[in-house]
Design a protein around this motif. Structure first.
Motif, PDB file in Angstrom:
ATOM      1  N   ASN A 301      41.702  45.834  43.145  1.00 32.84           N
ATOM      2  CA  ASN A 301      42.229  44.475  43.298  1.00 32.84           C
ATOM      3  C   ASN A 301      42.849  43.992  41.995  1.00 32.84           C
ATOM      4  N   PRO A 302      43.726  42.991  42.053  1.00 33.11           N
ATOM      5  CA  PRO A 302      44.094  42.286  40.810  1.00 33.11           C
ATOM      6  C   PRO A 302      42.907  41.465  40.317  1.00 33.11           C
ATOM      7  N   THR A 303      42.934  41.080  39.051  1.00 31.18           N
ATOM      8  CA  THR A 303      41.838  40.268  38.526  1.00 31.18           C
ATOM      9  C   THR A 303      41.737  38.935  39.247  1.00 31.18           C
ATOM     10  N   ASP A 315      40.136  34.339  45.825  1.00 32.58           N
ATOM     11  CA  ASP A 315      39.210  34.772  44.785  1.00 32.58           C
ATOM     12  C   ASP A 315      37.797  34.262  45.034  1.00 32.58           C
ATOM     13  N   HIS A 338      39.669  46.569  38.568  1.00 28.32           N
ATOM     14  CA  HIS A 338      40.967  45.984  38.232  1.00 28.32           C
ATOM     15  C   HIS A 338      41.675  46.889  37.240  1.00 28.32           C
ATOM     16  N   PRO A 346      46.168  42.382  32.478  1.00 25.74           N
ATOM     17  CA  PRO A 346      45.883  42.775  33.861  1.00 25.74           C
ATOM     18  C   PRO A 346      47.155  43.176  34.595  1.00 25.74           C
ATOM     19  N   TYR A 348      48.994  43.394  38.103  1.00 23.46           N
ATOM     20  CA  TYR A 348      48.836  42.747  39.407  1.00 23.46           C
ATOM     21  C   TYR A 348      48.954  43.793  40.518  1.00 23.46           C
ATOM     22  N   TYR A 447      34.891  44.742  38.546  1.00 31.06           N
ATOM     23  CA  TYR A 447      34.917  43.323  38.905  1.00 31.06           C
ATOM     24  C   TYR A 447      33.617  42.656  38.479  1.00 31.06           C
TER      25      TYR A 447
END
Length: 505
Positions: A301-303, A315, A338, A346, A348, A447
């Motif tokens: 996942n993205p942050t 989120d 991530h 980060p 995306y 995460y």
């Protein structure tokens, strides 16, 4: 234990199963834009562009790479294509609400007005959706014999290479300002599966109020010359989501396919998704976590989601679901990671990929959130070795599937794919990633659940911003919620176990 699943079934968890004479997975928009331009240069009669967004200002390749006389900016390129070929027609369909912001930009507006006067370029904004829904599919069909289907829109902020450098001169907005690293994926498909996607594209066009378009007969080679072929003569399932409306039935093929494929995993599930917020997918994962010999499950996942509103919706739901699943994960088989650049920025994650063992790979537009299951329109394609037509190629194609997975992990860890493949084969998916990810530079980080304030928790629990379908948007608040189905079904995930003082979510 895993469930024996025969593969996608038309009318249940997919729409159609069709053969691809050639198929490949394309990672990141540097490669996609380049191959899309090459394929469109081969178009003879029709190009259909179906997207969530489209920006006429973006460049498909660098100026110094254009040795064919064709423009590099896509708006100019489309005009050039139809001017060059008097038999070619181009149809551009995009989500109406998403189009409003980009359409008013001067360059886009001038290009759109230019197209409106052209007899063989037709632009249409698709408003055939419930309130708060979106058309999220990303499909290109060329002459009904070649197609791209996946998660990359031809719009701004999407271009990046697989290096995901901290500073890349190609990663900038049309106005010249820079944006951050971006990871994405799509597929290239030739043969009968492209014919089927052409049928779907024409149906979307007609549903949006366009004229009925006849199929293109005959076949010719639109495969981009520089694109390696990963799969040959392989059966591919097409799965869709569409919301229930007065004039159309609900389609939940994508949701069912996710649940069936998670249930079928034997050793490992590798997924990349922009979000992790679907309670139905969480239920399917929860059913596997308690097994003594269950699969490793890794989600990239993205942050955080892109935009304040999405962060409040997605989120917070991710945090609640992840904590609930951790409580049901005695063997430690679930991880969310991530990706980060060399300098720690980060990356995306916009890709939508699912890889199960060496059995299947699916790529599409659907995210692991409620909207993608029942509210927005989505389209995924899946190569599954359990399909009867793929049985003769299962060994060779299975090796290709694992190779794509290991290349993705190698991309995130900035390591040779061969080393990644060796370590994961010896240690397993999670243990292998844990062993490899600790080095400095580009890597994956686990995460960490953030603290949620009361408002965020309430938004997540009640799905205010990520409804499961058009009907849920009209339900009373107390009857909806992230955990409502899970808490009422015996044997399902007890998501309230860690909140004994709360009677209602």
């Amino acid at each position: 234990m895993s469930v024996s699943v025969p593969g996608p079934i038309p009318g249940d968890d997919c729409w159609r199963i069709e053969q691809a004479t050639r198929a490949s997975v394309i990672i990141d928009a540097d490669a996609y834009f380049r191959h899309a331009r090459a394929a469109m240069l081969k178009a003879k009669q029709r190009i259909m562009l179906i997207g969530w967004d489209f920006d006429a200002r973006i460049t498909l390749i660098r100026e110094d790479e254009a040795d064919d006389g064709a423009p590099v900016i896509i708006g100019d390129f489309i005009s050039w294509l139809v001017d060059r070929n008097p038999d070619l027609e181009i149809y551009l369909l995009r989500w109406d609400i998403g189009a409003m912001k980009s359409m008013i930009r001067p360059t886009n507006l001038v290009t759109t007005l230019k197209w409106m006067w052209h007899p063989r370029v037709t632009v249409k904004l698709d408003s055939h959706h419930p309130p708060a829904a979106s058309h999220h599919q990303k499909i290109v069909v060329i002459d009904d014999c070649f197609a791209f289907c996946g998660g990359i829109d031809m719009t701004a902020d999407r271009w990046d290479s697989r290096h995901h450098r901290d500073e890349d001169p190609g990663r900038h907005h049309p106005d010249g300002s820079a944006y951050g690293p971006w990871h994405d994926a799509t597929t290239a498909l030739q043969g009968p599966v492209a014919v089927a996607l052409g049928d779907h594209a024409r149906a979307r066009w007609k549903g949006a109020g366009g004229e009925e378009l006849a199929p293109i007969l005959g076949e010719h080679d639109c495969w981009p010359d520089a694109l390696p072929v990963q799969f040959r003569d392989v059966e591919i399932a097409i799965a869709r989501t569409a919301p229930a409306m007065d004039d159309q039935d609900e389609l939940i093929e994508i949701e069912r396919l996710y649940c069936h494929q998670i249930a079928a995993a034997r050793r490992c599930i590798y997924a990349e998704s922009q979000y992790f917020a679907s309670r139905r997918i969480a239920e399917a994962i929860a059913a596997r976590l308690g097994e003594a010999d269950g699969p490793d499950i890794v989600i990239i996942n993205p942050t955080e989601a892109d935009g304040w509103l999405e962060q409040q919706a997605m989120d917070t739901a991710r945090a609640r679901l992840f904590e609930a699943l951790k409580a049901r994960d005695p063997h430690g088989r679930l991880r969310i990671y991530h990706p980060f650049t060399v300098r720690g920025a980060p990356i995306y994650v916009h890709a939508k990929i699912l890889i199960v063992d060496d059995r299947l790979i699916r790529v599409g537009s659907s995210n692991m959130n409620n909207r993608s299951m029942r509210l927005d329109t989505e389209c995924d394609v899946c190569i599954d070795m359990a399909l009867p037509g793929n049985a003769g190629h299962s060994k060779d194609h299975g090796a290709v599937i694992l190779g794509i997975r290991d290349e993705l992990i190698a991309e995130h860890l900035d390591l040779p794919p061969e080393r990644v493949a060796t370590v994961i084969a010896e240690r397993g998916l999670i243990a292998g990633i844990e062993e490899l990810r600790g080095k400095p530079g580009r890597t994956l980080r686990p995460y960490v659940t953030p603290d949620l304030n009361d408002v965020q928790a309430w938004l997540a629990d009640n799905e205010i911003l990520d409804p499961e379908g058009p009907g849920e948007m009209l339900e009373p608040i107390h009857e909806r919620g992230l955990f409502r189905r899970m808490r009422s079904a015996a044997g399902r995930l007890n998501l309230l176990a860690h909140r004994p003082d709360t009677a209602e979510d």
